[in-house]
Design an enzyme around this catalytic site. Structure first.
Site, PDB file in Angstrom:
ATOM      1  N   GLU A  41       6.005  -4.628 -10.439  1.00 45.13           N
ATOM      2  CA  GLU A  41       7.374  -4.108 -10.443  1.00 45.13           C
ATOM      3  C   GLU A  41       8.275  -4.998 -11.298  1.00 45.13           C
ATOM      4  OE1 GLU A  41       8.360  -3.802  -6.304  1.00 45.13           O
ATOM      5  OE2 GLU A  41       7.636  -1.732  -6.202  1.00 45.13           O
ATOM      6  N   ASN A  86       2.521  -8.781  -5.557  1.00 44.73           N
ATOM      7  CA  ASN A  86       2.386  -7.845  -6.665  1.00 44.73           C
ATOM      8  C   ASN A  86       3.424  -8.116  -7.763  1.00 44.73           C
ATOM      9  OD1 ASN A  86       2.080  -5.622  -8.311  1.00 44.73           O
ATOM     10  ND2 ASN A  86       2.858  -4.160  -6.822  1.00 44.73           N
ATOM     11  N   PRO A  87       2.978  -8.430  -8.999  1.00 44.73           N
ATOM     12  CA  PRO A  87       3.924  -8.705 -10.087  1.00 44.73           C
ATOM     13  C   PRO A  87       4.305  -7.488 -10.914  1.00 44.73           C
ATOM     14  CG  PRO A  87       1.730  -9.193 -10.840  1.00 44.73           C
ATOM     15  CD  PRO A  87       1.589  -8.680  -9.414  1.00 44.73           C
ATOM     16  N   PRO A 137      12.814 -13.890   0.941  1.00 43.99           N
ATOM     17  CA  PRO A 137      11.581 -14.173   1.680  1.00 43.99           C
ATOM     18  C   PRO A 137      10.771 -12.909   1.929  1.00 43.99           C
ATOM     19  CG  PRO A 137      13.491 -14.333   3.128  1.00 43.99           C
ATOM     20  CD  PRO A 137      14.017 -14.153   1.739  1.00 43.99           C
ATOM     21  N   ARG A 138       9.457 -13.055   1.906  1.00 39.81           N
ATOM     22  CA  ARG A 138       8.559 -11.902   2.137  1.00 39.81           C
ATOM     23  C   ARG A 138       8.876 -11.239   3.462  1.00 39.81           C
ATOM     24  NH1 ARG A 138       6.291  -7.937   2.614  1.00 39.81           N
ATOM     25  NH2 ARG A 138       4.142  -7.336   2.160  1.00 39.81           N
ATOM     26  N   GLU A 161       0.822  -1.207   0.000  1.00 35.36           N
ATOM     27  CA  GLU A 161       0.000   0.000   0.000  1.00 35.36           C
ATOM     28  C   GLU A 161       0.859   1.261   0.000  1.00 35.36           C
ATOM     29  OE1 GLU A 161      -0.319  -2.517   2.022  1.00 35.36           O
ATOM     30  OE2 GLU A 161      -2.371  -3.287   1.936  1.00 35.36           O
ATOM     31  N   GLY A 189      13.878  -3.776   1.008  1.00 37.23           N
ATOM     32  CA  GLY A 189      13.888  -2.725   0.009  1.00 37.23           C
ATOM     33  C   GLY A 189      14.861  -2.931  -1.129  1.00 37.23           C
ATOM     34  N   GLU A 190      15.285  -4.183  -1.388  1.00 35.88           N
ATOM     35  CA  GLU A 190      16.273  -4.428  -2.431  1.00 35.88           C
ATOM     36  C   GLU A 190      15.748  -5.271  -3.593  1.00 35.88           C
ATOM     37  OE1 GLU A 190      20.656  -3.988  -0.756  1.00 35.88           O
ATOM     38  OE2 GLU A 190      19.806  -5.946  -0.273  1.00 35.88           O
TER      39      GLU A 190
END
Length: 431
Positions: free
Chosen positions: A341, A338-339, A271-272, A68, A313-314
Site C-alpha cells: 500500500e 505489508n509494504p 502502532p499495529r 487478509e 483504518g487511517e
C-alpha cells in the site's frame, strides 16, 4: 454427505474442541474485557447470528485478520458484480472495522465462529454457502471437516505456507494430508508456497500470484487529509507504520537524531495495535518529546514532536502525509508488515531484516531499489533524511517501488479465472 475418516491427531483435536465448548463463554468474556471482541456480536463466535441468509447462491469468503481482508476485497467486489451474495468473515475486531469501512455495499460481515464442532455446524447450517474461499492458510480442522461432510467446495485463495509452518506440518503428515485433501483447489502466491502445499498433500495446486499486489491504494477521506495537511503545513513527516513493541523506541531515537538537521520534523507513529497508543505516548514523553494521541487530538498542535496515530483504518491518510515510512514488525522478529500500500501511494519504504511474512515482496522491492533495508535508529535517520531533503532520491525510490508492484500484479484475474468453473457449477445447480 458423510465425511472422510480423520487420522488420530485430528480426532483428538475434534474431541478436545468439543469438550472445550463449555469454556467458550468464559474465554470470550475474557477477550471482551481485553477489548478483543465486540460484546454486541459475541454470539457470532459461537455460530449464532441475527442476520438472515439472503436467497440465492452465496459465496463465503474468509480472511483471518486485516491483511487478509484487505487482500480479498477486490475479489469480493468482482464476485458481487457477477450477482453472487457474499458472506465475509474474519476473526479480529480490527478487521471487522476495516470490512465495515471498505467492503462493497451489500456484503454481509460476520465474525468467524471458534473452531468447535457445535459452533461450526450452527454457522454452516444457517449460512449454507455454495462455495468457500479461504484466504492464505485458514484450514481449521473442525471447519474443514464440516465443510467436507456437506460437500461444499473449498478453494484456498492467496495461499501462503511459510517454511516454518511447513516443517511443523511435516511432523504430522497424515493430518496435513487429511486437511489439504479437503481443499478442492489451492491457489498459491509463489512457486515455493505451491511446492510446500503439494508436498503436504494438496491434490490440486496452481500458482497465481499475490492478491495483495492488486489491492488499490488505501483510501483517504479528502476533507480529513486537507485538515491534516493544513495543520502540518510545510513540516517534513516521518511515519512509523504498523509498529510493534520494541520498534517505537527506535523511531523515537531516530526522531531525536534527525532534529538537529530537521528541527521542524513531525514523526507519526501508527502502532499495529491501536490500543498501544497510550504506551507509545508515554515512551515519547519519557524521551523528553512532546507527544499527542490522535484519539484525543484530531489535529497535531504545532509543537508536536510525536503524533501517535492510535486509530483504525487511517494508514491511507498517513502514507499520503509522509515522505518516508518505516514498516513495522521488521526490526523485531515478527516477520514484517505489508509494504504494497505504501509503495502504491509513493511513500519511500524503510524496513528491518525480519521480513519473512512478505519475503518475496520485499525481495523484489529491494532488488529494484524501491525499498531500503535498515538495522537501527541511525539507519532510519540517515535514509529518512535523504528522502525528506532530496526530491530526486525520493522520486526515484518511489517510482522503482511502483514499478516493482505493477510487475507483480495480475493475481486477481488469475484467481477469478481459476474459480470460474465453480461459479458456473453453482449457477447450473441453481437452475
Amino acid at each position: 454427505m458423510k465425511g472422510r475418516p480423520l487420522p488420530v491427531p485430528l480426532r483428538i483435536y475434534r474431541g478436545a474442541a468439543a469438550a472445550a465448548t463449555l469454556l467458550a463463554p468464559a474465554w470470550l468474556n475474557y477477550r471482551i474485557s481485553k477489548g478483543k471482541e465486540d460484546p454486541a456480536r459475541i454470539g457470532e463466535r459461537r455460530g449464532f447470528t441475527k442476520v438472515e441468509r439472503p436467497r440465492g447462491p452465496m459465496i463465503w469468503v474468509h480472511g483471518a485478520s486485516v491483511g487478509e481482508i484487505v487482500s480479498v476485497l477486490p475479489l469480493v467486489e468482482r464476485l458481487m458484480g457477477r450477482g453472487f451474495a457474499i458472506l465475509l468473515t474474519s476473526g479480529t475486531l480490527t478487521s471487522s472495522r476495516i470490512a465495515a469501512r471498505r467492503a462493497p455495499r451489500g456484503v454481509i460481515h460476520q465474525f468467524v465462529p471458534l473452531d468447535a464442532p457445535a459452533f461450526v455446524r450452527r454457522f454452516l447450517d444457517h449460512w449454507k454457502p455454495d462455495l468457500a474461499l479461504l484466504a492464505e492458510s485458514e484450514l481449521w480442522p473442525n471447519l474443514m471437516t464440516e465443510l467436507d461432510r456437506r460437500g461444499t467446495s473449498v478453494v484456498l485463495v492467496n495461499g501462503r505456507l511459510s517454511l516454518r509452518s511447513s516443517e511443523r506440518w511435516k511432523r504430522l503428515p497424515k493430518s496435513a494430508r487429511a486437511l489439504l485433501s479437503r481443499v478442492d483447489l489451492c491457489l498459491a502466491q509463489t512457486q515455493d508456497d505451491g511446492a510446500r502445499f503439494k508436498a503436504l498433500g494438496a491434490p490440486r495446486v496452481e500458482v497465481v500470484g499475490n492478491l495483495k499486489f492488486d489491492v488499490p491504494a488505501p483510501p483517504a477521506d479528502g476533507a480529513t487529509l486537507a485538515r491534516l495537511q493544513t495543520a502540518i503545513a510545510y513540516r517534513p513527516v516521518l511515519l512509523g507504520a504498523s509498529t510493534h513493541p520494541g520498534e517505537d523506541e527506535v523511531l523515537i531515537e531516530a526522531h531525536k537524531q534527525l532534529r538537529n538537521e530537521l528541527p521542524d520534523l513531525l514523526t507519526i507513529i501508527a502502532p499495529r495495535h491501536p490500543e498501544r497508543g497510550a504506551d507509545v505516548h508515554a515512551l515519547a514523553q519519557g524521551a523528553g518529546l512532546t507527544a499527542v494521541q490522535r484519539s484525543r487530538a484530531p489535529l497535531p498542535p504545532a509543537d508536536t514532536d510525536i503524533y501517535v496515530a492510535d486509530t483504525i483504518g487511517e494508514l491511507g491518510l498517513f502514507y499520503r502525509l509522509a515522505g518516508v515510512a518505516f514498516l513495522g514488525g521488521s526490526l523485531v522478529r515478527h516477520g514484517g508488515q505489508n509494504p504494497i500500500e505504501a509503495a502504491k501511494i509513493g511513500t519511500v519504504v524503510l524496513h528491518g531484516p525480519h521480513i519473512w511474512n512478505f519475503g518475496a515482496v520485499y525481495g523484489r522491492l529491494d532488488a529494484e531499489r524501491g525499498a531500503i533495508p535498515v538495522a537501527d535508529a541511525a539507519d532510519i535517520a540517515r535514509f529518512a533524511f535523504a528522502s525528506l531533503t532530496d526530491p530526486e532520491f525520493q522520486e526515484d525510490t518511489a517510482h522503482a517501488a511502483r514499478r516493482a508492484v505493477d510487475l507483480l500484479g495480475g493475481a486477481l484475474e488469475r484467481t477469478l479465472n481459476a474459480v470460474d468453473p465453480y461459479l458456473l457449477q453453482i449457477r447450473l445447480e441453481g437452475k
